[in-house]
Write a protein that holds these residues in place. Structure first.
Motif, PDB file in Angstrom:
ATOM      1  N   SER A 137       8.535   5.840  -4.465  1.00  0.00           N
ATOM      2  CA  SER A 137       8.997   7.175  -4.858  1.00  0.00           C
ATOM      3  C   SER A 137      10.208   7.134  -5.777  1.00  0.00           C
ATOM      4  O   SER A 137      10.664   8.185  -6.255  1.00  0.00           O
ATOM      5  CB  SER A 137       9.346   7.994  -3.610  1.00  0.00           C
ATOM      6  N   LEU A 138      10.750   5.952  -6.037  1.00  0.00           N
ATOM      7  CA  LEU A 138      11.953   5.846  -6.869  1.00  0.00           C
ATOM      8  C   LEU A 138      11.745   6.374  -8.285  1.00  0.00           C
ATOM      9  O   LEU A 138      12.711   6.751  -8.951  1.00  0.00           O
ATOM     10  CB  LEU A 138      12.425   4.387  -6.930  1.00  0.00           C
ATOM     11  N   THR A 139      10.493   6.399  -8.731  1.00  0.00           N
ATOM     12  CA  THR A 139      10.239   6.906 -10.084  1.00  0.00           C
ATOM     13  C   THR A 139      10.675   8.365 -10.227  1.00  0.00           C
ATOM     14  O   THR A 139      11.012   8.809 -11.324  1.00  0.00           O
ATOM     15  CB  THR A 139       8.740   6.808 -10.436  1.00  0.00           C
ATOM     16  N   LEU A 154       0.829  -1.208   0.000  1.00  0.00           N
ATOM     17  CA  LEU A 154       0.000   0.000   0.000  1.00  0.00           C
ATOM     18  C   LEU A 154       0.864   1.259   0.000  1.00  0.00           C
ATOM     19  O   LEU A 154       0.545   2.241  -0.680  1.00  0.00           O
ATOM     20  CB  LEU A 154      -0.921  -0.013   1.222  1.00  0.00           C
ATOM     21  N   GLY A 155       1.959   1.234   0.768  1.00  0.00           N
ATOM     22  CA  GLY A 155       2.866   2.371   0.782  1.00  0.00           C
ATOM     23  C   GLY A 155       3.477   2.619  -0.578  1.00  0.00           C
ATOM     24  O   GLY A 155       3.575   3.762  -1.040  1.00  0.00           O
ATOM     25  N   MET A 158       6.960   0.161   9.581  1.00  0.00           N
ATOM     26  CA  MET A 158       8.258   0.106   8.904  1.00  0.00           C
ATOM     27  C   MET A 158       8.097  -0.347   7.457  1.00  0.00           C
ATOM     28  O   MET A 158       8.715   0.210   6.539  1.00  0.00           O
ATOM     29  CB  MET A 158       9.200  -0.847   9.650  1.00  0.00           C
ATOM     30  N   MET A 159       7.275  -1.367   7.238  1.00  0.00           N
ATOM     31  CA  MET A 159       7.054  -1.844   5.870  1.00  0.00           C
ATOM     32  C   MET A 159       6.321  -0.802   5.040  1.00  0.00           C
ATOM     33  O   MET A 159       6.597  -0.647   3.842  1.00  0.00           O
ATOM     34  CB  MET A 159       6.264  -3.154   5.902  1.00  0.00           C
ATOM     35  N   LEU A 160       5.387  -0.065   5.672  1.00  0.00           N
ATOM     36  CA  LEU A 160       4.692   1.016   4.972  1.00  0.00           C
ATOM     37  C   LEU A 160       5.686   2.077   4.510  1.00  0.00           C
ATOM     38  O   LEU A 160       5.641   2.534   3.355  1.00  0.00           O
ATOM     39  CB  LEU A 160       3.645   1.646   5.895  1.00  0.00           C
ATOM     40  N   LEU A 161       6.613   2.469   5.401  1.00  0.00           N
ATOM     41  CA  LEU A 161       7.610   3.478   5.067  1.00  0.00           C
ATOM     42  C   LEU A 161       8.560   2.970   3.984  1.00  0.00           C
ATOM     43  O   LEU A 161       8.940   3.725   3.073  1.00  0.00           O
ATOM     44  CB  LEU A 161       8.390   3.874   6.321  1.00  0.00           C
ATOM     45  N   ALA A 162       8.947   1.705   4.079  1.00  0.00           N
ATOM     46  CA  ALA A 162       9.811   1.127   3.041  1.00  0.00           C
ATOM     47  C   ALA A 162       9.104   1.138   1.691  1.00  0.00           C
ATOM     48  O   ALA A 162       9.710   1.437   0.647  1.00  0.00           O
ATOM     49  CB  ALA A 162      10.217  -0.297   3.425  1.00  0.00           C
TER      50      ALA A 162
END
Length: 318
Positions: free
Chosen positions: A242-244, A136-137, A232-236
């Protein structure tokens, strides 16, 4: 005492400098650097401690107790570093962004990938719920960074709201507060207000940032306490999604070619061969790969150093 302060808090100031430099880059978050350098949870906890109880101590002139309650030396050191970075490094970062964006983004691409790995390694139980939160993140960040800016009012309430939303994004790893401001149609407006020293706009925007920050960190703190692995998984996931925005090879959309910052924010990601054909510029594949690797190595090195110093910092501030 002075030697201890330098020993424990000079590294925090250096980390603040790195955070400030990252915040200048459209699409890169200072929160990412906070995670890389191992101070994210300390930052959230310190900001959360600025509450009514702490403020009562301040109003009773119990300065020492107030300072200890809010972990003041840590916050002062960190925000001093951010301020130093904005004042001294912003022009350099902007120059690199406008003239060597391909290489600069390559470095940050490596940083963010490694940072996501570091976060996932902090997860203790890899449950289905945790991995769903990560997915979801990732999807949320991808959708947010794919949006286009909109026309918005210049009323005081919207300026306040823009500050509150942008600062929340800035503290989240992977999402750039400046990008959110641009989506809200207030990036140039706020920069112009700062440039012209428009006190009214700066004050309203600043109060919005303060309210948004102090409110949002409480939510994050509770999530980290009660749902640590899922958060933590959401933030990861947010960082990966956001890498795009920091993919090195980009072709600017037609109406953004003349503006370096817009060309970065509103562009199409392409492969090196397409980049060469469309721009006639060398895609510098070898240099890009080396800088990505440098970013990866730097993160793991910083994680190692942070693991050595974090306990000492926590002991000193307690």
């Amino acid at each position: 005492m002075v030697l201890k302060i330098v020993q424990y808090y000079l590294p925090v100031t250096i980390k603040g400098i790195l955070m400030g430099a990252a915040d200048v880059i459209p699409g890169v978050s200072g929160g990412t650097i906070a995670f890389i350098t191992g101070i994210y949870e300390t930052l959230i906890a310190s900001l959360k401690s600025i509450n009514s109880s702490a403020l009562r101590k301040l109003f009773r002139f119990e300065f020492r107790s107030f300072w200890k309650t809010i972990n003041g030396s840590f916050l002062l050191s960190l925000f001093l570093g951010i301020l130093i970075s904005i004042i001294t490094l912003s022009n350099t970062i902007v120059f690199l962004l406008e003239n060597h964006a391909l290489l600069l983004l390559s470095f940050f691409f490596g940083l963010i990938i490694a940072s996501a790995v570091v976060i996932v390694r902090k997860v203790k139980t890899h449950s289905l719920i945790a991995w769903t939160a990560g997915l979801l993140g990732m999807l949320s960040a991808f959708l947010i960074t794919s949006l286009s800016p909109v026309a918005t009012p210049e009323s005081w309430w919207f300026i306040f709201l823009s500050g509150a939303i942008a600062i929340c994004a800035m503290i989240l790893p992977g999402i750039s507060g400046s990008f959110i401001l641009l989506l809200l149609g207030k990036y140039s407006f706020v920069l112009e207000a700062i440039k012209e020293f428009n006190v009214a706009v700066i004050a309203v925007f600043g109060v919005g940032c303060l309210v948004g920050l102090l409110g949002f960190v409480r939510i994050l703190s509770k999530l980290l306490q009660r749902y640590h692995d899922q958060t933590m998984m959401l933030l990861a996931g947010i960082m990966i999604g956001s890498l795009t925005k920091v993919w090195p090879w980009k072709i600017a959309v037609a109406d953004a070619v003349a503006d370096g910052k817009k060309a970065l924010l509103f562009s199409s990601n392409v492969m090196p061969e397409t980049y060469l054909q469309a721009t006639g510029s060398d895609p510098m594949v070898t240099s890009v790969m080396l800088l990505m690797a440098t970013g990866l190595i730097l993160v793991f090195f910083l994680e190692y150093v942070s693991a050595k110093t974090h306990n000492n910092l926590a002991d000193y501030s307690s």
